[in-house]
Design a protein around this motif. Sequence first.
Motif, PDB file in Angstrom:
ATOM      1  N   GLU A 179       7.176  -1.511  13.756  1.00  0.00           N
ATOM      2  CA  GLU A 179       6.729  -1.506  15.146  1.00  0.00           C
ATOM      3  C   GLU A 179       7.404  -0.354  15.889  1.00  0.00           C
ATOM      4  OE1 GLU A 179       4.553  -3.333  16.882  1.00  0.00           O
ATOM      5  OE2 GLU A 179       3.922  -4.329  15.040  1.00  0.00           O
ATOM      6  N   PRO A 180       6.649   0.423  16.693  1.00  0.00           N
ATOM      7  CA  PRO A 180       7.211   1.623  17.332  1.00  0.00           C
ATOM      8  C   PRO A 180       8.546   1.401  18.033  1.00  0.00           C
ATOM      9  CG  PRO A 180       4.849   1.599  17.626  1.00  0.00           C
ATOM     10  CD  PRO A 180       5.200   0.308  16.955  1.00  0.00           C
ATOM     11  N   LYS A 181       8.662   0.334  18.835  1.00  0.00           N
ATOM     12  CA  LYS A 181       9.907   0.121  19.582  1.00  0.00           C
ATOM     13  C   LYS A 181      11.057  -0.321  18.686  1.00  0.00           C
ATOM     14  CE  LYS A 181       7.866  -0.827  24.106  1.00  0.00           C
ATOM     15  NZ  LYS A 181       7.779  -1.768  25.244  1.00  0.00           N
ATOM     16  N   GLU A 182      10.741  -0.728  17.446  1.00  0.00           N
ATOM     17  CA  GLU A 182      11.771  -1.190  16.521  1.00  0.00           C
ATOM     18  C   GLU A 182      12.268  -0.080  15.596  1.00  0.00           C
ATOM     19  OE1 GLU A 182      13.352  -4.188  16.251  1.00  0.00           O
ATOM     20  OE2 GLU A 182      12.407  -4.558  18.187  1.00  0.00           O
ATOM     21  N   ARG A 183      11.679   1.111  15.703  1.00  0.00           N
ATOM     22  CA  ARG A 183      12.013   2.172  14.734  1.00  0.00           C
ATOM     23  C   ARG A 183      13.479   2.611  14.786  1.00  0.00           C
ATOM     24  NH1 ARG A 183       5.931   4.856  15.165  1.00  0.00           N
ATOM     25  NH2 ARG A 183       5.047   3.367  13.672  1.00  0.00           N
ATOM     26  N   PRO A 184      14.093   2.790  15.976  1.00  0.00           N
ATOM     27  CA  PRO A 184      15.531   3.122  15.965  1.00  0.00           C
ATOM     28  C   PRO A 184      16.377   2.027  15.317  1.00  0.00           C
ATOM     29  CG  PRO A 184      14.545   3.631  18.093  1.00  0.00           C
ATOM     30  CD  PRO A 184      13.526   2.844  17.325  1.00  0.00           C
ATOM     31  N   ARG A 185      16.077   0.758  15.581  1.00  0.00           N
ATOM     32  CA  ARG A 185      16.841  -0.338  14.976  1.00  0.00           C
ATOM     33  C   ARG A 185      16.622  -0.382  13.458  1.00  0.00           C
ATOM     34  NH1 ARG A 185      14.879  -2.864  19.679  1.00  0.00           N
ATOM     35  NH2 ARG A 185      16.517  -3.419  21.165  1.00  0.00           N
ATOM     36  N   ALA A 186      15.404  -0.061  13.026  1.00  0.00           N
ATOM     37  CA  ALA A 186      15.133  -0.051  11.585  1.00  0.00           C
ATOM     38  C   ALA A 186      15.993   0.990  10.876  1.00  0.00           C
ATOM     39  CB  ALA A 186      13.651   0.225  11.344  1.00  0.00           C
ATOM     40  N   ILE A 187      16.226   2.120  11.534  1.00  0.00           N
ATOM     41  CA  ILE A 187      17.106   3.150  10.963  1.00  0.00           C
ATOM     42  C   ILE A 187      18.533   2.634  10.876  1.00  0.00           C
ATOM     43  CG2 ILE A 187      18.086   5.443  11.330  1.00  0.00           C
ATOM     44  CD1 ILE A 187      15.179   5.443  10.372  1.00  0.00           C
ATOM     45  N   MET A 188      18.997   1.943  11.912  1.00  0.00           N
ATOM     46  CA  MET A 188      20.349   1.391  11.901  1.00  0.00           C
ATOM     47  C   MET A 188      20.540   0.401  10.759  1.00  0.00           C
ATOM     48  SD  MET A 188      23.224   1.637  13.623  1.00  0.00           S
ATOM     49  CE  MET A 188      22.883   2.078  15.330  1.00  0.00           C
ATOM     50  N   ARG A 189      19.500  -0.346  10.434  1.00  0.00           N
ATOM     51  CA  ARG A 189      19.622  -1.352   9.367  1.00  0.00           C
ATOM     52  C   ARG A 189      19.739  -0.725   7.983  1.00  0.00           C
ATOM     53  NH1 ARG A 189      16.329  -4.473  12.999  1.00  0.00           N
ATOM     54  NH2 ARG A 189      14.375  -3.630  12.159  1.00  0.00           N
ATOM     55  N   LEU A 190      19.504   0.581   7.869  1.00  0.00           N
ATOM     56  CA  LEU A 190      19.693   1.256   6.584  1.00  0.00           C
ATOM     57  C   LEU A 190      21.166   1.355   6.197  1.00  0.00           C
ATOM     58  CD1 LEU A 190      17.069   4.143   6.869  1.00  0.00           C
ATOM     59  CD2 LEU A 190      16.948   2.123   5.390  1.00  0.00           C
ATOM     60  N   SER A 191      22.068   0.915   7.087  1.00  0.00           N
ATOM     61  CA  SER A 191      23.491   0.918   6.756  1.00  0.00           C
ATOM     62  C   SER A 191      23.788   0.044   5.551  1.00  0.00           C
ATOM     63  CB  SER A 191      24.321   0.434   7.960  1.00  0.00           C
ATOM     64  OG  SER A 191      23.966  -0.895   8.304  1.00  0.00           O
ATOM     65  N   ASP A 192      22.873  -0.886   5.229  1.00  0.00           N
ATOM     66  CA  ASP A 192      23.072  -1.762   4.072  1.00  0.00           C
ATOM     67  C   ASP A 192      22.704  -1.086   2.758  1.00  0.00           C
ATOM     68  OD1 ASP A 192      23.918  -3.801   5.728  1.00  0.00           O
ATOM     69  OD2 ASP A 192      21.904  -4.631   5.972  1.00  0.00           O
ATOM     70  N   GLY A 193      22.034   0.078   2.823  1.00  0.00           N
ATOM     71  CA  GLY A 193      21.663   0.781   1.606  1.00  0.00           C
ATOM     72  C   GLY A 193      20.247   1.296   1.666  1.00  0.00           C
ATOM     73  N   PHE A 194      19.924   2.243   0.780  1.00  0.00           N
ATOM     74  CA  PHE A 194      18.603   2.856   0.759  1.00  0.00           C
ATOM     75  C   PHE A 194      17.603   2.076  -0.099  1.00  0.00           C
ATOM     76  CE2 PHE A 194      20.279   7.421   1.646  1.00  0.00           C
ATOM     77  CZ  PHE A 194      20.363   7.112   2.991  1.00  0.00           C
ATOM     78  N   GLY A 195      18.075   1.197  -0.948  1.00  0.00           N
ATOM     79  CA  GLY A 195      17.182   0.458  -1.828  1.00  0.00           C
ATOM     80  C   GLY A 195      16.716  -0.848  -1.208  1.00  0.00           C
ATOM     81  N   PRO A 199      10.284  -6.078   4.347  1.00  0.00           N
ATOM     82  CA  PRO A 199       8.924  -5.972   4.885  1.00  0.00           C
ATOM     83  C   PRO A 199       8.966  -5.605   6.360  1.00  0.00           C
ATOM     84  CG  PRO A 199       9.160  -7.955   3.546  1.00  0.00           C
ATOM     85  CD  PRO A 199      10.537  -7.377   3.690  1.00  0.00           C
ATOM     86  N   GLY A 200       8.176  -4.608   6.730  1.00  0.00           N
ATOM     87  CA  GLY A 200       8.170  -4.164   8.118  1.00  0.00           C
ATOM     88  C   GLY A 200       9.366  -3.321   8.491  1.00  0.00           C
ATOM     89  N   GLY A 201      10.168  -2.908   7.511  1.00  0.00           N
ATOM     90  CA  GLY A 201      11.357  -2.116   7.788  1.00  0.00           C
ATOM     91  C   GLY A 201      11.178  -0.665   7.377  1.00  0.00           C
ATOM     92  N   ALA A 202      12.194   0.142   7.643  1.00  0.00           N
ATOM     93  CA  ALA A 202      12.173   1.546   7.242  1.00  0.00           C
ATOM     94  C   ALA A 202      12.256   1.645   5.716  1.00  0.00           C
ATOM     95  CB  ALA A 202      13.336   2.292   7.876  1.00  0.00           C
ATOM     96  N   ARG A 203      11.511   2.581   5.140  1.00  0.00           N
ATOM     97  CA  ARG A 203      11.501   2.761   3.689  1.00  0.00           C
ATOM     98  C   ARG A 203      11.932   4.183   3.352  1.00  0.00           C
ATOM     99  NH1 ARG A 203       7.854   4.544  -0.319  1.00  0.00           N
ATOM    100  NH2 ARG A 203       6.307   5.099   1.283  1.00  0.00           N
TER     101      ARG A 203
END
Length: 373
Positions: A179-195, A199-203
């Motif tokens: 979701e457009p407004k969730e894109r910055p938060r989705a990037i922050m959640r990559l702190s757990d790893g790239f793999g 669903p619905g998250g940054a890839r």
Amino acid sequence: MTPKRPAGADAFPKTAVEPSGTRNPEEGALYAALDLGTNSCRMLIARPKGSQFQVIDSFSKPVQLGQGLEASGRLSRSSMARTVHALQVCRRKLEQHRVRNMRLVATEACRRARNSRDLLRTIRRETGLQIETITAEEEARLAVISCAPLVSHKTETLMVVDIGGGSTELVWIDLEDVEPKERPRAIMRLSDGFGNPQPGGARVVDWISVPLGVATLRDQFADVEDDGGRFALMSWYFEEMLAGFTPYAEGSPDEGFQIIGTSGTVTTVAASFLGLRRYDRTKVDGLEMTSTQIDRVIHSYLQLGPDGRRADPRIGRERHALIMSGAAILQTLMRIWPTSKLSVADRGLREGLLYAQMVRDGVLASEGLNGVA
């Protein structure tokens, strides 16, 4: 050298300060992040404030830890001595502010040097600081999450570029399903790893750590006397290292593409574009530049020549010897992936380290990370 790709304690024994991860965070507690890189030693001390943090103190010193590493494979005694001296200053700042939550890391020079363990033991003995050497993947991940506030809601494909002293990290991220407004938060959640994307998250489509940064690329071609010829060779050599990066053959997407560049090279080019004789972070961080604007600045650097660059206040005394190797990397990227929207980030590994610690401890507000509309 083959680019790296993903495979699937006490800090101060004589003080009350402890490393991050050994205590419960206190309200208003300070956090520290230290980045010992190939060229510089840098540290931030900050406290959580809403969904961001407030910087309380900082330190930056060009220690040239990787000087001579390309030729010898070892860290020199003089570079190790400069590093220890800088870290003694850092220790005093940490003690002065009574920092208990910290993460102190080393990157490419210590990953590559045969005698890096000797350096880390010396640092522990002389300063009491316990430095850990992180992997290229973690370095890339931390750089990415530091840039989360600069991610536009309109961005569907994001590339984060971190041009360091000894290596350059590129991370290609698909945000189309977020979701457009969730894109910055989705990037922050990559702190757990790239793999294992949610669903619905940054890839993360692909990432690469090229073992060439501003210092190591400069050293590769130090024997080439012609300024323009050296620049062209550096650009060609860096592009050769990108052949295995999946998005290399695809080029830039037509729409919704954003590049975020984080490094001294990118901020220096931005400051030159703005004509700043005195650096101003508030004007540089978040600035958007086109490939054409970046190319004009780099062309002006070539016209100046070595003496002109040395005297140019926009470049600065600490950056002039490294700016053309960094510019060769940046121009190569802009040629392969031309964009009307490169976002300049005056942030990077240290900020990523702070965010990661604070997110883990639950001391950042969940709301407020809104990114760029």
